[in-house]
Structure formats: C-alpha cells, structure tokens
Design a protein around this motif. Structure first.
Motif, PDB file in Angstrom:
ATOM      1  N   MET A  62      32.940  25.291 -45.517  1.00 20.23           N
ATOM      2  CA  MET A  62      32.098  24.644 -46.025  1.00 20.23           C
ATOM      3  C   MET A  62      31.267  26.223 -47.299  1.00 20.23           C
ATOM      4  O   MET A  62      30.714  26.824 -47.600  1.00 20.23           O
ATOM      5  N   GLY A  63      31.023  24.909 -48.170  1.00 20.85           N
ATOM      6  CA  GLY A  63      30.576  25.901 -49.380  1.00 20.85           C
ATOM      7  C   GLY A  63      28.808  25.706 -49.057  1.00 20.85           C
ATOM      8  O   GLY A  63      28.630  25.191 -48.677  1.00 20.85           O
ATOM      9  N   MET A  64      28.031  25.822 -50.604  1.00 17.66           N
ATOM     10  CA  MET A  64      27.120  26.115 -50.421  1.00 17.66           C
ATOM     11  C   MET A  64      26.562  24.810 -50.306  1.00 17.66           C
ATOM     12  O   MET A  64      25.659  24.121 -50.085  1.00 17.66           O
ATOM     13  N   PHE A  65      26.844  23.685 -51.492  1.00 14.16           N
ATOM     14  CA  PHE A  65      26.617  22.321 -51.282  1.00 14.16           C
ATOM     15  C   PHE A  65      27.591  21.812 -50.548  1.00 14.16           C
ATOM     16  O   PHE A  65      28.765  21.810 -51.599  1.00 14.16           O
ATOM     17  N   GLU A  66      27.199  19.980 -49.980  1.00 15.73           N
ATOM     18  CA  GLU A  66      27.727  19.452 -50.602  1.00 15.73           C
ATOM     19  C   GLU A  66      27.634  18.031 -50.754  1.00 15.73           C
ATOM     20  O   GLU A  66      26.257  18.041 -50.517  1.00 15.73           O
ATOM     21  N   ARG A  67      28.064  17.187 -50.608  1.00 19.62           N
ATOM     22  CA  ARG A  67      27.064  15.658 -51.509  1.00 19.62           C
ATOM     23  C   ARG A  67      26.820  15.254 -49.831  1.00 19.62           C
ATOM     24  O   ARG A  67      27.715  15.044 -48.794  1.00 19.62           O
TER      25      ARG A  67
END
Length: 418
Positions: free
Chosen positions: A1-6
């Motif tokens: 998982m990235g730091m930013f998700e939509r």
C-alpha cells in the motif's frame, strides 16, 4: 500500500466544492439577477448602456452572478449580426491605483491578441490611458470592462472618470465602453470624487448576506454532486449553513466548511460525515478565516490595521480613533498613498471588528467627554505582522513594528495563541 490512495468513500466529485466552480444556475438571487438582466438589456437592444456596480461582502454571489450573466449575454448577443460585444475582466485585488488598473487592462487586451505586454512602470498615466484607448479602438463595438474588487483603488479613481467619457472626449470612435464594478465595500461610492460619481451614472445592485435557509438551498445541490450517496448525515448541510449565516452570511464560507468537514472525515477513514466533523471544521476554519480576513482587506484597510498594530507594539492600546488617525496618516505618507477621512477610518475599524480582528470598547465619560470608542487587536500581533510582511507594500513598516514589539517584549507567539 502506498502513502496516498484515491478516496472511494467520501468525495464522489469535489469540484462543486471548489471556489472556482461555476454552477449551472444561481440560487437565492432572483431579485438581483432580474435587476442585472434589466441593466444589461440595452446591449441586446443595441443602445447606450449604463455602467453597473455590484456591492456586497465577500461570498454573497457578486462575481459568480456576473460570470453567469455575461456568459448568457455573450451567447445571446451572438445571435444578432449587428451586435459586436467583447468582455475584458481584471481583478483589482493587488492593484491600488487607476494607473495599475489601466496597465492591467492594456495587458489583458494585448494577451488576447498575442501582443507584447507593457511594463508596470516607466509610462505617464496619460500615456497608459492612450494605449488603453488604442486597444479599445482596435476591438470596436461594445466592450464590457469588469473591474472585480474595484474598491482597492481607493481615491485613485481616474479610470472611472476616463473610461465612461472616452467616447464623448473623442479618445475612442466606434467603441462603447461599459464598466461593471464589483466592490466588497458598500461605502466605496461615497469616497469617489463628485465628477466621477456624475460621470459613472451607474445602476447599483446590492447583494446582502445570505440567511441560513438560502445557504442551505445553495449547499444542497453541491453536496449531492460532491459526496457519495449516504455519506452525509442529515444534520451536516443545515449545520454548515447555520454556522456561515451566523458569522458572515457568505456562501463561500459555507461551502468551505462543508468541504473541510468532508476532508476531516476522509482523514479519519470515516464512512460518514457527521455533525462533529462540521464542528471541528468550523474551529479550524475560524483560525484560517482570521488570516484571510486580514489578507482580503483593501490597501486602506491594511494601513488602518498597520496603524493599530503599531500602537499595539508600543503598548498604547486601547486607543481612540482620533489618536490612531494620526499614525494612519503618517503610514499613508510613507507609502505614498492617499489617506481617507477619520470617519472612513472608523468604517474600516468597524469592518475589522465584524471580521473578529479587533476589539471595540465603548466609553462614557459623562458630560465632560461624552461617549467614544477605543480599539485594540483581538488577534496576536505576530499574526497581523505575518500578513503585513507577506504584502510587499507593507513589508518595511511591518519590520519596524516587529522590531518595536520585540524591544518592548510584546511580540506574541502567533498562531498557537488562537
């Protein structure tokens, strides 16, 4: 998982909550739009048109109504072969004189023709006006000149005298300039010179603050588009409308409050935007609003605020307006800008009190001195200086005030004190 998700659970389309969003229809301004339509109708009839001035506090729909009306006017005018209509729009937010407005108009008109811009210095005012008339002549027809936040020019009102008289004075030929002035200052017209008032002969349209029901009507269609279905609890929109109505009556404030509440819910990974999110958002925006309130003051408003900050730094508050006025005049002299009357300074102080920037105390000294008011800042001096330091024109004076406050050990810690 990235730091930013939509985000896929709060905002479906946040664009309707953006300041730049232009709605398909204008709600709760039927009377004002009807007056606006009547004022613009002569353009379609191909006859002389009065100048139009819109007055109202920020967030009351003046600019969005103007964009809405002009888009309809341009589309309808295109149906007639004998109407040649152009519009040029200039924001006067950072312009404090007719000279600067005229330069901005010349450059805006030249941008549309991919011509070289002119410098903001190095020309006489008459030369800049001549260049403006040349650009208007090149356009021809009816040219609507929209001057948004025109109150920033203060006493430097030559542009409002020159443009309406350009045709009768022979500076332009087959051109009909029409000014649409948008002002946050209800008192702006009172400070114009008598010859300008006489020349403008304008139609006035007043935009009062919205009430809670009107703000709710404005928010509901935006909320429906902006959020996923079922995300907003039932009290969110009414509470946003109520908070904004109690404070400024500004649609912009209500919309920002709704967006901030959504962003807080999003940050918490919540499934629902609740009343608690609105209350937290209100607290956060109140801090930001104080900064915005200071930043949106006119040049004269900043000069008055600067004078009060100076007395605050000297620990000479609360202070009467007559004593504050002397410092204000000195600041205007240092800035090489016109000063206004002491009565107008009191008007600016009243506006700042409404914004929550200052405190006003009523004194009653009996028969000997009667009633009068005294003033002092209601926000940390450091916060005021932050705004003044970010405004090029006031940077030097703000540095002096900062040094004075430091010497007197009166400089507060700033935003943490809110």
């Amino acid at each position: 998982m990235g730091m930013f998700e939509r985000d896929q659970q709060v905002f479906a389309n946040a664009e309707p909550l953006d300041d730049s969003y232009e709605p398909e229809d204008i709600r709760e301004r039927d009377e004002e739009l009807e007056k606006y339509q009547r004022a613009l109708q002569p353009i379609i009839d191909n006859r002389p048109t009065s100048n139009i001035f819109l007055y109202g506090k920020t967030g009351t729909g003046k600019t969005v109504a103007t964009k809405f009306m002009l888009s309809h006017l341009e589309r309808d005018a295109a149906e007639y072969d004998d109407i040649d209509l152009s519009t040029v729009w200039v924001s006067c937010e950072n312009l404090s004189s007719s000279y600067q407005v005229a330069v901005a108009l010349v450059n805006t008109l030249r941008e549309n023709q991919t011509k070289e811009r002119i410098s903001t210095t190095g020309y006489s005012q008459q030369r800049v006006f001549d260049l403006l008339y040349e650009e208007l002549n090149a356009l021809g027809g009816t040219v609507i000149v929209v001057l948004d936040e025109i109150d920033n020019i203060g006493h430097s009102d030559e542009i409002l005298y020159g443009l309406p008289r350009a045709r009768s004075n022979g500076y332009v030929e087959d051109v009909r300039p029409v000014i649409i002035g948008i002002s946050n200052d209800f008192q702006f017209r009172e400070n114009l010179s008598p010859k300008v008032k006489d020349t403008l002969a304008e139609k006035e349209i007043l935009y009062p603050p919205y009430d809670a029901n009107q703000l709710r009507s404005i928010l509901e269609p935006r909320a429906e588009k902006a959020f996923y279905e079922g995300v907003l609890s039932g009290e969110v929109v009414p509470l946003c409308a109520a908070f904004a109505a109690q404070d400024t009556g500004s649609a912009r404030q209500a919309i920002r409050l709704l967006r901030e509440a959504g962003e807080l819910a999003q940050a918490e990974d919540a499934d629902t935007v609740t009343e608690e999110h609105v209350r937290d958002a209100q607290e956060e925006l109140e801090k930001n609003q104080l900064y915005e309130g200071m930043q949106e003051l006119t040049t004269q408003g900043h000069a008055v605020l600067c004078a009060l900050a100076y007395h605050q730094a000297l620990n000479e508050v609360p202070i009467r307006s007559r004593d504050l006025y002397e410092r204000y005049v000195n600041i205007c002299d240092r800035l090489d800008t016109d000063n206004v009357s002491e009565r107008r300074v009191r008007d600016h102080l009243s506006d700042m009190n409404m914004l929550g920037l200052i405190c006003v105390y009523e004194r009653n000294e009996g028969l000997s001195a009667g009633r009068y008011h005294e003033y002092e800042l209601d926000v940390p001096l450091n916060a005021v200086l932050d705004v003044l330091l970010s405004t090029n024109r006031f940077e030097e004076i703000a540095n002096i005030i900062q040094s004075t406050a430091t010497d007197n050990d009166l400089l507060q810690s700033g935003i943490s004190n809110y």
